[in-house]
Design a protein around this motif. Structure first.
Motif, mmCIF file in Angstrom:
data_model
loop_
_atom_site.group_PDB
_atom_site.id
_atom_site.type_symbol
_atom_site.label_atom_id
_atom_site.label_comp_id
_atom_site.label_asym_id
_atom_site.label_seq_id
_atom_site.Cartn_x
_atom_site.Cartn_y
_atom_site.Cartn_z
ATOM 1 N N ILE A 220 -25.805 -4.609 53.102
ATOM 2 C CA ILE A 220 -26.778 -4.804 52.023
ATOM 3 C C ILE A 220 -27.363 -6.194 52.238
ATOM 4 O O ILE A 220 -26.686 -7.206 52.031
ATOM 5 C CB ILE A 220 -26.136 -4.724 50.627
ATOM 6 N N ASN A 221 -28.594 -6.233 52.716
ATOM 7 C CA ASN A 221 -29.281 -7.511 52.907
ATOM 8 C C ASN A 221 -29.810 -7.989 51.567
ATOM 9 O O ASN A 221 -30.517 -7.256 50.861
ATOM 10 C CB ASN A 221 -30.452 -7.326 53.873
ATOM 11 N N VAL A 222 -29.467 -9.227 51.208
ATOM 12 C CA VAL A 222 -29.851 -9.756 49.907
ATOM 13 C C VAL A 222 -30.209 -11.229 50.070
ATOM 14 O O VAL A 222 -29.801 -11.873 51.046
ATOM 15 C CB VAL A 222 -28.685 -9.535 48.889
ATOM 16 N N ARG A 223 -31.019 -11.714 49.163
ATOM 17 C CA ARG A 223 -31.316 -13.156 49.107
ATOM 18 C C ARG A 223 -31.292 -13.588 47.653
ATOM 19 O O ARG A 223 -31.342 -12.760 46.748
ATOM 20 C CB ARG A 223 -32.685 -13.465 49.736
ATOM 21 N N ASP A 224 -31.234 -14.887 47.452
ATOM 22 C CA ASP A 224 -31.163 -15.398 46.085
ATOM 23 C C ASP A 224 -32.568 -15.461 45.488
ATOM 24 O O ASP A 224 -33.087 -16.534 45.174
ATOM 25 C CB ASP A 224 -30.500 -16.776 46.069
ATOM 26 N N ILE A 225 -33.170 -14.293 45.344
ATOM 27 C CA ILE A 225 -34.540 -14.198 44.827
ATOM 28 C C ILE A 225 -34.558 -13.169 43.703
ATOM 29 O O ILE A 225 -34.139 -12.022 43.904
ATOM 30 C CB ILE A 225 -35.524 -13.770 45.942
ATOM 31 N N SER A 226 -34.996 -13.609 42.533
ATOM 32 C CA SER A 226 -35.175 -12.728 41.376
ATOM 33 C C SER A 226 -33.939 -11.827 41.168
ATOM 34 O O SER A 226 -32.803 -12.318 41.190
ATOM 35 C CB SER A 226 -36.457 -11.926 41.557
ATOM 36 N N SER A 227 -34.148 -10.520 41.014
ATOM 37 C CA SER A 227 -33.050 -9.610 40.668
ATOM 38 C C SER A 227 -32.247 -9.122 41.882
ATOM 39 O O SER A 227 -31.401 -8.238 41.738
ATOM 40 C CB SER A 227 -33.629 -8.384 39.955
ATOM 41 N N SER A 228 -32.480 -9.688 43.066
ATOM 42 C CA SER A 228 -31.872 -9.127 44.281
ATOM 43 C C SER A 228 -30.355 -8.969 44.169
ATOM 44 O O SER A 228 -29.801 -7.918 44.520
ATOM 45 C CB SER A 228 -32.197 -10.016 45.486
ATOM 46 N N ALA A 229 -29.668 -10.006 43.687
ATOM 47 C CA ALA A 229 -28.199 -9.940 43.610
ATOM 48 C C ALA A 229 -27.740 -8.883 42.607
ATOM 49 O O ALA A 229 -26.689 -8.260 42.787
ATOM 50 C CB ALA A 229 -27.625 -11.309 43.250
ATOM 51 N N LEU A 230 -28.522 -8.680 41.563
ATOM 52 C CA LEU A 230 -28.171 -7.640 40.587
ATOM 53 C C LEU A 230 -28.227 -6.254 41.234
ATOM 54 O O LEU A 230 -27.389 -5.387 40.961
ATOM 55 C CB LEU A 230 -29.121 -7.678 39.382
ATOM 56 N N VAL A 251 -24.954 -9.311 53.144
ATOM 57 C CA VAL A 251 -25.510 -10.322 54.054
ATOM 58 C C VAL A 251 -26.491 -11.177 53.251
ATOM 59 O O VAL A 251 -27.520 -10.690 52.783
ATOM 60 C CB VAL A 251 -26.249 -9.669 55.242
ATOM 61 N N ASN A 252 -26.138 -12.446 53.050
ATOM 62 C CA ASN A 252 -26.968 -13.355 52.262
ATOM 63 C C ASN A 252 -26.990 -14.732 52.919
ATOM 64 O O ASN A 252 -25.942 -15.359 53.014
ATOM 65 C CB ASN A 252 -26.412 -13.455 50.836
ATOM 66 N N PRO A 253 -28.095 -15.210 53.388
ATOM 67 C CA PRO A 253 -29.429 -14.612 53.288
ATOM 68 C C PRO A 253 -29.608 -13.482 54.295
ATOM 69 O O PRO A 253 -29.303 -13.636 55.471
ATOM 70 C CB PRO A 253 -30.365 -15.778 53.623
ATOM 71 N N ILE A 270 -33.399 -5.414 47.958
ATOM 72 C CA ILE A 270 -32.302 -5.357 48.922
ATOM 73 C C ILE A 270 -32.716 -4.440 50.075
ATOM 74 O O ILE A 270 -33.555 -3.549 49.906
ATOM 75 C CB ILE A 270 -30.964 -4.855 48.317
ATOM 76 N N GLY A 271 -32.099 -4.680 51.233
ATOM 77 C CA GLY A 271 -32.348 -3.840 52.404
ATOM 78 C C GLY A 271 -31.032 -3.232 52.877
ATOM 79 O O GLY A 271 -30.100 -3.949 53.232
ATOM 80 N N VAL A 272 -30.976 -1.903 52.848
ATOM 81 C CA VAL A 272 -29.768 -1.178 53.240
ATOM 82 C C VAL A 272 -29.930 -0.675 54.667
ATOM 83 O O VAL A 272 -30.942 -0.051 54.999
ATOM 84 C CB VAL A 272 -29.532 0.002 52.266
ATOM 85 N N GLU A 273 -28.939 -0.939 55.507
ATOM 86 C CA GLU A 273 -29.016 -0.488 56.904
ATOM 87 C C GLU A 273 -27.621 -0.426 57.519
ATOM 88 O O GLU A 273 -26.693 -1.077 57.059
ATOM 89 C CB GLU A 273 -29.901 -1.414 57.741
ATOM 90 N N GLU A 274 -27.515 0.374 58.589
ATOM 91 C CA GLU A 274 -26.276 0.390 59.383
ATOM 92 C C GLU A 274 -26.088 -0.986 60.023
ATOM 93 O O GLU A 274 -26.908 -1.884 59.828
ATOM 94 C CB GLU A 274 -26.375 1.487 60.448
ATOM 95 N N LEU A 275 -25.005 -1.161 60.789
ATOM 96 C CA LEU A 275 -24.616 -2.508 61.204
ATOM 97 C C LEU A 275 -25.439 -3.028 62.376
ATOM 98 O O LEU A 275 -25.020 -2.961 63.537
ATOM 99 C CB LEU A 275 -23.126 -2.544 61.552
ATOM 100 N N TYR A 276 -26.582 -3.566 62.032
ATOM 101 C CA TYR A 276 -27.464 -4.177 63.031
ATOM 102 C C TYR A 276 -26.691 -5.232 63.826
ATOM 103 O O TYR A 276 -26.060 -6.104 63.263
ATOM 104 C CB TYR A 276 -28.653 -4.827 62.328
ATOM 105 N N GLY A 277 -26.732 -5.096 65.137
ATOM 106 C CA GLY A 277 -26.090 -6.087 66.002
ATOM 107 C C GLY A 277 -24.599 -5.872 66.203
ATOM 108 O O GLY A 277 -23.986 -6.535 67.041
ATOM 109 N N GLU A 278 -23.979 -4.948 65.451
ATOM 110 C CA GLU A 278 -22.533 -4.726 65.592
ATOM 111 C C GLU A 278 -22.216 -3.289 66.001
ATOM 112 O O GLU A 278 -21.526 -3.059 66.986
ATOM 113 C CB GLU A 278 -21.810 -5.038 64.275
#
Ligand SMILES: [Zn+2]
Length: 317
Positions: A220-230, A251-253, A270-278
């Motif tokens: 779950i890609n997230v950043r500290d922007i607006s409602s993202s963490a919620l 993953v933050n940021p 938020i951005g949901v994805e399989e394990l990019y790079g792993e």
């Protein structure tokens, strides 16, 4: 089919009818509430319909568009399959009784989105989105995992949630030309910003078909922007409460794809994805990116979690 009865017994009967022996879990975990619509939505998120959409979008099966059988061989922006796919998506969303918009951006770029108006907060919306275009730049560009998987999850959520009434407006968005630099979602987000659109949050999904070690992990890609963490917290909570058996990794940021322009304009996403790079798809941007390479249980679980999270956030009635 629409549920008119919301009793637990009705849910159990219907789950049995829909699932046969394949997915006959009774409602687990969380609320024993008689009106647990999130559980209903999770239970109705169906692997057969998800798989069918991936196969149709990636050329494994022909599709009927305006009464003609067509094969979508490439959804890359420069091939006719890109437009066919947009027509296919439009027809699917229309068949669920939703208001559908073709948003042309250029001679090649077209977003397709549908709106389900909220009863209590019609002007405040949650967006569930995925890009439908594909790579490589070739006549054969099936884009199964990238991103027929996410497109199918959005269409399946639309199929299931359209039977209910949300308090918040829900938008099902299929973006074009992500592969050229989030052209479609960038266009939408900048217009939304200019118009002062009230977007409660954006859930974007890009690649949920690959889990080679079967550990159920996804980002779950997230950043500290607006409602993202919620949004991220809500997804983690739904996964645990409804026993979905995925392992979210925050993953933050974070990074991602069509969630990026929404962050840029200050919206929660938020951005949901399989394990990019792993644990990354061996057939990425390759003519072999097809349903036959999917971890189907993982794909199904991701779609169940996404539908359930959207149902919870939009507050179905
Ligand atoms: Zn992608």
């Amino acid at each position: 089919m629409r549920f008119s009865q919301r009793s637990k017994n009705a849910v159990l009967v219907l789950v049995t009818l829909f699932c046969g022996t394949g997915c006959g879990d009774s409602p687990v975990g969380g609320s024993e509430d008689d009106t647990d619509l999130v559980q209903e939505v999770i239970n109705q998120t169906n692997l057969d319909s998800l798989s069918q959409v991936v196969r149709e979008l990636s050329g494994d099966l022909p599709v009927l568009i305006n009464g003609r059988a067509e094969v979508i061989r490439s959804r890359h922006k420069d091939y006719p399959g890109n437009d066919l796919a947009a027509n296919y998506i439009n027809a699917k969303l229309t068949s669920y009784g939703l208001i559908v918009v073709d948003q042309w951006i250029s001679g090649t770029a077209r977003n397709v989105y549908a709106l389900q108006t909220g009863t209590r907060y019609p002007d405040r919306k949650y967006i569930f989105g995925a890009h439908y275009d594909s790579m490589p730049d070739s006549t054969t560009s099936p884009g199964g995992d990238d991103n027929a998987s996410g497109t199918a999850a959005v269409l399946e959520a639309a199929r299931v949630l359209s039977r209910y009434t949300p308090e918040y407006t829900v938008m099902y968005a299929l973006w074009d030309e992500e592969e050229q630099g989030v052209i479609g979602s960038g266009y939408y987000a900048s217009n939304a910003d200019r118009a002062g659109e009230d977007i409660e949050g954006v859930i974007n999904v890009d690649m949920i078909g690959w889990d080679s070690d079967n550990n159920g992990e996804f980002f779950i890609n997230v950043r500290d922007i607006s409602s993202s963490a919620l949004l991220s917290d809500a997804m983690v909570d739904i996964n645990a409460r409804y026993g979905i058996e995925l392992s979210p990794r925050i993953v933050n940021p974070g990074y991602g794809s069509d969630n990026l322009p929404f962050w840029f304009f200050g919206y929660g996403a938020i951005g949901v994805e399989e394990l990019y790079g792993e644990d990354w798809n061996d057939y990425y941007h390759d003519a072999g990116d097809r349903l036959s390479q999917f971890n189907l249980q993982y794909f199904h679980n991701c779609a169940r979690l996404l539908s359930g999270t959207l149902a919870s956030l939009a507050r179905l009635q």
